[in-house]
Design a protein around this motif. Structure first.
Motif, mmCIF file in Angstrom:
data_model
loop_
_atom_site.group_PDB
_atom_site.id
_atom_site.type_symbol
_atom_site.label_atom_id
_atom_site.label_comp_id
_atom_site.label_asym_id
_atom_site.label_seq_id
_atom_site.Cartn_x
_atom_site.Cartn_y
_atom_site.Cartn_z
ATOM 1 N N ALA A 142 30.140 19.990 72.190
ATOM 2 C CA ALA A 142 29.991 19.324 70.892
ATOM 3 C C ALA A 142 28.714 18.488 70.860
ATOM 4 N N SER A 163 26.175 29.193 69.552
ATOM 5 C CA SER A 163 27.219 29.954 68.857
ATOM 6 C C SER A 163 27.888 30.948 69.794
ATOM 7 N N VAL A 166 30.141 29.104 72.099
ATOM 8 C CA VAL A 166 31.394 28.731 71.424
ATOM 9 C C VAL A 166 32.391 29.891 71.483
ATOM 10 N N ALA A 189 37.821 30.762 66.566
ATOM 11 C CA ALA A 189 36.454 31.118 66.178
ATOM 12 C C ALA A 189 36.411 31.632 64.737
ATOM 13 N N PHE A 192 36.596 28.707 62.361
ATOM 14 C CA PHE A 192 35.288 28.045 62.282
ATOM 15 C C PHE A 192 34.401 28.732 61.240
ATOM 16 N N LEU A 234 28.122 25.398 62.828
ATOM 17 C CA LEU A 234 28.002 24.531 64.000
ATOM 18 C C LEU A 234 28.462 23.109 63.693
ATOM 19 N N ILE A 237 32.143 23.064 63.743
ATOM 20 C CA ILE A 237 32.616 23.096 65.125
ATOM 21 C C ILE A 237 32.588 21.699 65.731
ATOM 22 N N LEU A 241 35.892 19.770 66.888
ATOM 23 C CA LEU A 241 36.038 19.373 68.284
ATOM 24 C C LEU A 241 36.303 17.878 68.398
#
Length: 275
Positions: A142, A163, A166, A189, A192, A234, A237, A241
């Motif tokens: 993160a 990416s 991830v 995923a 996201f 992103l 994400i 997180l």
């Protein structure tokens, strides 16, 4: 018919979770159309966001713990805005008393609204995470994603590497959620990507109503480049997180407190039995 009902229930819960973002979009539209007295537009938007935040906490739609998470996102988003505006990535051309180095303070609430959505959806859909990666993997990932928003201006842009990382880290992680008493599963995923895509759609709406302005939108509004989906992906994400990590830390703390209370209770009963 049951599938349609479940889809409608899911959409309703999502709509309720998006209450804060909806208020922001409605405010952007109204303040663009209606002439505003006394204060510039950016200042009215800040007042509306503050009143909305106060109302959500006062009414119980958001808890005080969720307010702490949202405040953290406001600070994170504002720091990113200050840097990006300084680098010329986008701008806020209108006047305002509540602007700091060219950035209106209401802009932090646009990031906070993402956190509000995540917290609301988490609670309403009873979200649980399956096979969540270790804390020592999640936090550095993160941090690297967030820092890349700054460092790519001076160094190479590693968003696609991040990416890919991830996908590797969360390959076995699933989101479990409840709709109408039935539990469903989705690869993390995929969630996201879906959230990032819908935020990109929201970004187009926001720029259309003048929330901010990209360099290619100075003469006339145009569609935000599809490549921005990766940026929002992103950012989602990072948001997810942080929320997930804080909830897991809180959950572990509550379990520890519960275990201590049970131990204390057993000791107390044991002492009474001895007496």
């Amino acid at each position: 018919m049951r599938a349609i009902k479940q889809l409608c229930r899911f959409g309703w819960e999502q709509a309720l979770s998006c209450l804060f973002p909806v208020v922001i979009f409605a405010s952007l539209a109204l303040t663009q159309i209606i002439p505003l007295p006394l204060l510039p537009r950016y200042d009215w938007l800040l007042l509306i966001c503050l009143l909305m935040q106060w109302g959500m906490v006062k009414s119980g739609l958001e808890t005080r713990d969720e307010l702490k998470v949202i405040t953290l996102f406001h600070i994170i988003g504002l720091c990113l805005e200050l840097f990006k505006v300084h680098m010329g990535s986008w701008s806020y051309p209108d006047e305002g008393y509540s602007k700091l180095f060219g950035v209106p303070l209401y802009s932090g609430f646009m990031y906070a609204s993402v956190a509000s959505y995540l917290c609301q959806a988490w609670r309403r859909l009873d979200v649980k995470l399956i096979q969540w990666p270790p804390f020592l993997v999640v936090v550095p990932l993160a941090a690297a994603i967030y820092l890349n928003f700054f460092t790519h201006h001076y160094w190479i842009d590693i968003r696609w590497w991040l990416s890919g990382l991830v996908i590797v880290v969360f390959w076995k992680t699933w989101v479990e959620y409840v709709i109408g008493g039935t539990r469903y599963h989705m690869p993390l995923a995929l969630s996201f990507f879906l959230i990032g895509f819908f935020i990109w759609i929201a970004e187009n709406i926001a720029t259309f109503f003048g929330a901010w302005e990209y360099p290619n939108q100075r003469d006339a509004w145009s569609l935000v480049h599809l490549g921005k989906v990766s940026s929002w992906l992103l950012l989602v994400i990072v948001s997810f997180l942080i929320v997930a990590t804080l909830k897991r830390v809180k959950g572990q703390g509550e379990k520890a407190n519960g275990a201590n209370l049970n131990t204390s209770g057993r000791r107390h009963l044991s002492q009474e039995g001895t007496q």
